[in-house]
Design an enzyme around this catalytic site. Sequence first.
Site, PDB file in Angstrom:
ATOM      1  CB  ILE A 115      -0.935  -0.011   1.233  1.00  0.00           C
ATOM      2  CG1 ILE A 115      -1.865   1.210   1.275  1.00  0.00           C
ATOM      3  CG2 ILE A 115      -0.166  -0.107   2.550  1.00  0.00           C
ATOM      4  CD1 ILE A 115      -2.893   1.160   2.428  1.00  0.00           C
ATOM      5  CB  SER A 116       1.096   4.221  -2.143  1.00  0.00           C
ATOM      6  OG  SER A 116       0.933   3.455  -3.310  1.00  0.00           O
ATOM      7  CE  LYS A 117       7.559   6.809   1.937  1.00  0.00           C
ATOM      8  NZ  LYS A 117       8.339   7.948   2.339  1.00  0.00           N
TER       9      LYS A 117
END
Length: 270
Positions: A115-117
């Site tokens: 999951i992206s930052k």
Amino acid sequence: MNSRPRPGFPVRLDRPAAAAARPASPAAQRSAPATLAPVVGLQRPGWAAPTPQGLGLDSQAVRLAMVKKLAAQGIKEARVLEAMGRVERHRFVDTALATQAYEDTSLPIGLGQTISKPNVVARMIELLLAGRTEPMGRVLEIGTGCGYQAAVLSLLVKEVYSIERLRGLHDKARENLRPLRLPNVHLLFGDGMAGFAQGAPYAGIIAAAGGEAVPQAWIEQLAVGGRLVAPVASAAGGAQALLVLDKTAAGVQHTLLEAVHFVPLKSGIA
Ligand code: SAH
């Protein structure tokens, strides 16, 4: 990658994206807004606002702290900050990682994906919406992953079509999103390299996985006046940068921004 100020936007490059190996020169440092719009109260119809369960922290308070940090890092758009404050990121990661859900870090979501930052999600959505006052129409997201970014987008655009090539993650996103009852999110299982022609044209396309170049299908499926935000390999060796592509009646305009680190865009399904 957040250690130096990000380039401002819009920044126009007169070179094609592939030739622009370094990020555009940094513009003036952004200042964080003094106050933040409240994160409560922006409930669109259908947004269930479920009560957090099984997490030994006040999730609303930690989200607010995350939002303040995003603002301090240069995210300016109040509506983006508000949406980031509304979506419970801890619901999209494994229980064992839930306490890290509001830190500015990418986290594993299974099958080798992440999951992206929060900062990257907010930045990309801010770029996607920049300069628009009306809610954006239909948006195609490439790489549903756990469904987090699709949930944030659903609060900001009219329709979200999100495509994932890994069946396990497509199913996981469906599970994660079900309790939120977001009628404007449409999850698709397939190879996003081909886009999703049935939903075209899109006012926006946003990719969470990076390839060598932007597939032609995405550009074709983008509406005139639409914008695409995607990581692309900007130089030999595969270093990625964020690309903003605007499709106008006169052609496409590429703007290459800061370095990013996304999982690879892969073809086929699995
Ligand atoms: N937006 C996601 C980020 C997931 S990581 C989130 O909020 O969790 C990027 C995702 O892109 C991975 O799940 C990966 O499987 C997917 N992906 C990579 N290539 C793809 C392709 N060609 N089509 C669809 N999804 C792809």
